[in-house]
Design a protein around this motif. Structure first.
Motif, PDB file in Angstrom:
ATOM      1  N   GLU A 164       0.667  -1.123  -0.008  1.00 41.87           N
ATOM      2  CA  GLU A 164       0.042   0.113   0.090  1.00 41.87           C
ATOM      3  C   GLU A 164       0.927   1.345   0.046  1.00 41.87           C
ATOM      4  O   GLU A 164       0.558   1.924  -0.820  1.00 41.87           O
ATOM      5  CB  GLU A 164      -0.687   0.229   1.357  1.00 41.87           C
ATOM      6  CG  GLU A 164      -2.215   0.256   1.200  1.00 41.87           C
ATOM      7  CD  GLU A 164      -2.758  -0.079   2.432  1.00 41.87           C
ATOM      8  OE1 GLU A 164      -2.606  -1.473   3.044  1.00 41.87           O
ATOM      9  OE2 GLU A 164      -3.023   0.747   3.302  1.00 41.87           O
ATOM     10  N   LEU A 210       3.770   1.652  -1.044  1.00 41.63           N
ATOM     11  CA  LEU A 210       4.492   1.910  -2.260  1.00 41.63           C
ATOM     12  C   LEU A 210       3.398   2.658  -3.323  1.00 41.63           C
ATOM     13  O   LEU A 210       3.808   3.499  -4.122  1.00 41.63           O
ATOM     14  CB  LEU A 210       5.083   0.411  -2.869  1.00 41.63           C
ATOM     15  CG  LEU A 210       6.145  -0.006  -2.264  1.00 41.63           C
ATOM     16  CD1 LEU A 210       6.816  -1.549  -2.826  1.00 41.63           C
ATOM     17  CD2 LEU A 210       7.418   0.716  -2.581  1.00 41.63           C
ATOM     18  N   ASN A 253       0.950   4.315  -2.689  1.00 41.72           N
ATOM     19  CA  ASN A 253       0.214   5.646  -2.246  1.00 41.72           C
ATOM     20  C   ASN A 253       1.504   6.776  -2.403  1.00 41.72           C
ATOM     21  O   ASN A 253       0.982   7.822  -2.371  1.00 41.72           O
ATOM     22  CB  ASN A 253       0.101   5.465  -0.917  1.00 41.72           C
ATOM     23  CG  ASN A 253      -1.579   4.780  -0.798  1.00 41.72           C
ATOM     24  OD1 ASN A 253      -2.075   4.613  -1.656  1.00 41.72           O
ATOM     25  ND2 ASN A 253      -1.734   4.070   0.270  1.00 41.72           N
ATOM     26  N   GLU A 254       2.557   6.262  -2.553  1.00 38.75           N
ATOM     27  CA  GLU A 254       3.798   7.033  -2.577  1.00 38.75           C
ATOM     28  C   GLU A 254       3.701   8.015  -3.816  1.00 38.75           C
ATOM     29  O   GLU A 254       3.440   7.260  -5.004  1.00 38.75           O
ATOM     30  CB  GLU A 254       5.184   6.624  -2.387  1.00 38.75           C
ATOM     31  CG  GLU A 254       6.327   7.188  -2.505  1.00 38.75           C
ATOM     32  CD  GLU A 254       6.946   7.456  -3.674  1.00 38.75           C
ATOM     33  OE1 GLU A 254       7.845   8.339  -3.797  1.00 38.75           O
ATOM     34  OE2 GLU A 254       6.567   6.697  -4.919  1.00 38.75           O
ATOM     35  N   ARG A 288       3.811   7.082 -10.966  1.00 35.29           N
ATOM     36  CA  ARG A 288       3.812   7.423  -9.383  1.00 35.29           C
ATOM     37  C   ARG A 288       3.267   8.769  -9.325  1.00 35.29           C
ATOM     38  O   ARG A 288       3.106   9.560  -8.308  1.00 35.29           O
ATOM     39  CB  ARG A 288       5.449   7.531  -9.005  1.00 35.29           C
ATOM     40  CG  ARG A 288       5.712   6.105  -8.608  1.00 35.29           C
ATOM     41  CD  ARG A 288       7.377   6.007  -8.450  1.00 35.29           C
ATOM     42  NE  ARG A 288       7.960   6.973  -7.488  1.00 35.29           N
ATOM     43  CZ  ARG A 288       8.872   7.946  -7.545  1.00 35.29           C
ATOM     44  NH1 ARG A 288       9.402   8.200  -9.170  1.00 35.29           N
ATOM     45  NH2 ARG A 288       9.218   8.516  -6.925  1.00 35.29           N
ATOM     46  N   TYR A 341       6.961  -4.868 -14.677  1.00 34.55           N
ATOM     47  CA  TYR A 341       6.522  -4.561 -12.954  1.00 34.55           C
ATOM     48  C   TYR A 341       5.851  -3.376 -13.134  1.00 34.55           C
ATOM     49  O   TYR A 341       4.885  -3.007 -12.428  1.00 34.55           O
ATOM     50  CB  TYR A 341       7.875  -4.718 -12.377  1.00 34.55           C
ATOM     51  CG  TYR A 341       7.393  -4.174 -10.820  1.00 34.55           C
ATOM     52  CD1 TYR A 341       6.984  -5.155  -9.841  1.00 34.55           C
ATOM     53  CD2 TYR A 341       7.809  -2.922 -10.273  1.00 34.55           C
ATOM     54  CE1 TYR A 341       6.585  -4.653  -8.626  1.00 34.55           C
ATOM     55  CE2 TYR A 341       7.389  -2.485  -9.226  1.00 34.55           C
ATOM     56  CZ  TYR A 341       6.927  -3.529  -8.327  1.00 34.55           C
ATOM     57  OH  TYR A 341       6.849  -2.921  -6.866  1.00 34.55           O
ATOM     58  N   TYR A 342       6.653  -2.064 -13.618  1.00 35.03           N
ATOM     59  CA  TYR A 342       6.034  -0.886 -13.462  1.00 35.03           C
ATOM     60  C   TYR A 342       4.770  -0.633 -14.297  1.00 35.03           C
ATOM     61  O   TYR A 342       3.803   0.143 -13.979  1.00 35.03           O
ATOM     62  CB  TYR A 342       7.049   0.227 -14.008  1.00 35.03           C
ATOM     63  CG  TYR A 342       7.608   0.347 -12.622  1.00 35.03           C
ATOM     64  CD1 TYR A 342       7.089   1.267 -11.496  1.00 35.03           C
ATOM     65  CD2 TYR A 342       8.960  -0.032 -12.451  1.00 35.03           C
ATOM     66  CE1 TYR A 342       7.579   1.228 -10.213  1.00 35.03           C
ATOM     67  CE2 TYR A 342       9.494   0.131 -11.083  1.00 35.03           C
ATOM     68  CZ  TYR A 342       8.932   0.681 -10.004  1.00 35.03           C
ATOM     69  OH  TYR A 342       9.675   0.941  -8.807  1.00 35.03           O
ATOM     70  N   LYS A 369      -6.419   1.865 -10.854  1.00 36.57           N
ATOM     71  CA  LYS A 369      -7.545   0.744 -10.567  1.00 36.57           C
ATOM     72  C   LYS A 369      -7.986  -0.065 -11.723  1.00 36.57           C
ATOM     73  O   LYS A 369      -9.007  -0.493 -11.785  1.00 36.57           O
ATOM     74  CB  LYS A 369      -8.710   1.431 -10.099  1.00 36.57           C
ATOM     75  CG  LYS A 369      -8.262   2.150  -8.693  1.00 36.57           C
ATOM     76  CD  LYS A 369      -9.796   2.613  -7.944  1.00 36.57           C
ATOM     77  CE  LYS A 369      -9.456   3.759  -6.816  1.00 36.57           C
ATOM     78  NZ  LYS A 369      -8.420   3.193  -5.852  1.00 36.57           N
ATOM     79  N   GLN A 427      -7.472  -5.806  -4.168  1.00 34.06           N
ATOM     80  CA  GLN A 427      -8.154  -4.493  -4.136  1.00 34.06           C
ATOM     81  C   GLN A 427      -9.436  -4.974  -5.231  1.00 34.06           C
ATOM     82  O   GLN A 427     -10.551  -4.351  -5.195  1.00 34.06           O
ATOM     83  CB  GLN A 427      -7.272  -3.435  -4.882  1.00 34.06           C
ATOM     84  CG  GLN A 427      -6.152  -2.895  -3.985  1.00 34.06           C
ATOM     85  CD  GLN A 427      -6.886  -2.302  -2.859  1.00 34.06           C
ATOM     86  OE1 GLN A 427      -7.820  -1.493  -2.896  1.00 34.06           O
ATOM     87  NE2 GLN A 427      -6.471  -2.848  -1.566  1.00 34.06           N
ATOM     88  N   LYS A 469     -12.546  -6.347  -3.573  1.00 34.12           N
ATOM     89  CA  LYS A 469     -12.997  -5.066  -2.788  1.00 34.12           C
ATOM     90  C   LYS A 469     -14.015  -4.567  -3.811  1.00 34.12           C
ATOM     91  O   LYS A 469     -15.144  -4.346  -3.395  1.00 34.12           O
ATOM     92  CB  LYS A 469     -12.047  -4.285  -2.287  1.00 34.12           C
ATOM     93  CG  LYS A 469     -11.842  -4.690  -0.937  1.00 34.12           C
ATOM     94  CD  LYS A 469     -11.290  -3.347  -0.295  1.00 34.12           C
ATOM     95  CE  LYS A 469     -10.151  -3.633   0.875  1.00 34.12           C
ATOM     96  NZ  LYS A 469      -9.072  -2.539   1.078  1.00 34.12           N
ATOM     97  N   LYS A 506     -18.125  -4.382  -4.075  1.00 35.55           N
ATOM     98  CA  LYS A 506     -18.918  -3.351  -3.888  1.00 35.55           C
ATOM     99  C   LYS A 506     -19.864  -3.375  -5.351  1.00 35.55           C
ATOM    100  O   LYS A 506     -20.548  -2.435  -5.343  1.00 35.55           O
ATOM    101  CB  LYS A 506     -18.160  -2.168  -4.032  1.00 35.55           C
ATOM    102  CG  LYS A 506     -17.468  -1.558  -2.623  1.00 35.55           C
ATOM    103  CD  LYS A 506     -16.740  -0.526  -2.539  1.00 35.55           C
ATOM    104  CE  LYS A 506     -15.645  -0.486  -1.493  1.00 35.55           C
ATOM    105  NZ  LYS A 506     -14.176  -0.229  -2.135  1.00 35.55           N
TER     106      LYS A 506
END
Ligand SMILES: Nc1nc2c(ncn2[C@@H]2O[C@H](COP(=O)(O)OP(=O)(O)OP(=O)(O)O)[C@@H](O)[C@H]2O)c(=O)[nH]1
Ligand SMILES: [Mg+2]
Lengths: 154, 215
Positions: free
Chosen positions: A2, A4, A6-7, A45, A75-76, A85, A116, A119, A123
């Motif tokens: 998380e 990482l 959120n940074e 980012r 990876y990125y 998302k 995520q 989740k 919803k």
């Protein structure tokens, strides 16, 4: 994980590598792989979706033209898609990576994205449907590589 | 890490830096999981770990950013230096080149962190005595000249790994006690959690849960 995701890239860093990118483009009409990667690393980012999308586009191009750096790009790509998302594409990139190389860093990203995305499903939200076309090329390559590897192992 | 809200009094931000393959990720893993990873792939960009430790009866949450040592990440991982309270600078005692590059890592650290950032030099892979290329004495001298704390450690055996993280935290805590760190400034790398578990019955206060977005 998380933390990482959120940074957020410091604005001055984003601008510095944006300038470097623009400068090379202006001077030589093209941009080195190094500079493209640095700029994309900052873009994915960013706090803005449009920046992240732009970063994803650059990484997709790099993944096609520069196989040596592919694990970094994939990876990125997963990371950037997770941040906007776009979980289905994020997961695809994680899986493509893990087919080639066993890697805990990628595995934790994959787990995070799954969580995520579950989740969101719970919803009652539709996850961005339909894999992006662009994925095809890179994934195809990843799978081809993985198959080669399996052959070798057999 | 499942935890009740605010079961710590402080957050300290650490970075781990140094050439590729010196064992940064293994050191982090040994510290957070108490395990050694024999086959560790190169870090991509940056990895993250946390652990809660205790200094002087205070619970401190360490947030540790483990940067990639590969050259292509060098320029972009500088973002992570900002606001670090502690920097673990690692070289490999069996590869002299990783030691020779320390001054360049140190320059970056000094330029990008604040003057109170605690820099701890770690000579890793101390278990590989037979292939040693850097003596303890010369590294100790280098550390002394540059005002760094120093230990040789092994992510494999775990020797001195815990000590490096804890000593760094103790020094940061000491800086706080002596008023050298401005806790309100983000670049100090320290956050204070005012609620003190045990003294008040907090619990309706959730730790910054950015994850709870309703989208
Ligand atoms: N013998 C021994 N090997 C170690 C030790 N620490 C790490 N290694 C090995 O050294 C290699 C590199 O370790 P990493 O932790 O991935 O190195 P790193 O500094 O994170 O490398 P980058 O992520 O590329 O910057 C791995 O194969 C580890 O198993 C140690 O203390 N002793
Ligand atoms: Mg690493």
């Amino acid at each position: 994980m998380e933390e990482l995701l959120n940074e957020v890239v410091p604005q001055e860093d984003l601008e510095r590598f944006e300038k470097k990118f623009a400068h090379e483009l202006e001077l030589d009409g093209e941009v080195t792989i190094e500079t493209k990667f640095e700029y994309a690393f900052c873009l994915v980012r960013s706090r803005y979706t449009n920046d992240i999308r732009k970063g994803i586009m650059i990484l997709e191009e790099l993944a096609r033209v520069h196989p040596d750096g592919r694990r970094d790009y994939i990876y990125y790509l997963a990371f950037g898609n997770a941040r906007i998302k776009n979980y289905s594409d994020g997961l695809k990139y994680c899986r493509a990576f893990l087919e080639i190389e066993s890697n805990d860093q990628v595995r934790s990203l994959e787990e995070y994205i799954k969580k995520q995305s579950d989740k969101d499903m719970a919803k009652g939200m539709a996850v961005a449907g339909g894999a992006a076309l662009v994925l095809g090329g890179i994934l195809g390559l990843g799978i081809a590589l993985a198959k080669n590897k399996q052959k070798r192992n057999n | 890490m499942s935890s009740t809200p605010y079961n710590y009094n402080y957050i300290f931000k650490y970075i781990i830096i140094g050439d590729m393959g010196v064992g940064k990720s293994c050191i982090l893993h040994q510290f957070t999981e108490k395990k050694f990873m024999a086959n560790c792939p190169h870090t991509i960009g940056v990895e993250f770990g946390t652990r809660i430790i205790e200094v002087d009866d205070k619970k401190i949450k360490l947030q540790i950013w483990d940067t990639a040592g590969q050259e292509r990440f060098r320029a972009v991982t500088r973002s992570y230096y900002r606001g670090a309270a502690g920097a673990l600078m690692v070289y490999d005692i069996t590869r002299r080149s990783t030691y020779n590059h320390l001054s360049s890592w140190l320059t970056d650290t000094r330029n990008l962190t604040n003057p109170n950032t605690v820099i701890f030099l770690i000579g890793n892979k101390s278990d590989l005595e037979s292939t040693r290329e850097v003596t303890y004495e010369e590294a100790e001298e280098f550390a002394k000249e540059n005002g760094l704390m120093f230990l040789e450690a092994s992510a494999m055996t775990g020797q001195n790994v815990e000590e490096a993280f804890l000593e760094t935290a103790r020094r940061i805590y000491q800086n706080i006690q002596e008023g050298r760190l401005d806790l309100n400034a983000s670049e100090s790398g320290v956050q204070h959690r005012p609620s003190q578990p045990g003294r008040t019955s907090l619990t309706n206060e959730a730790p910054n849960n950015k994850d709870q977005c309703s989208c």
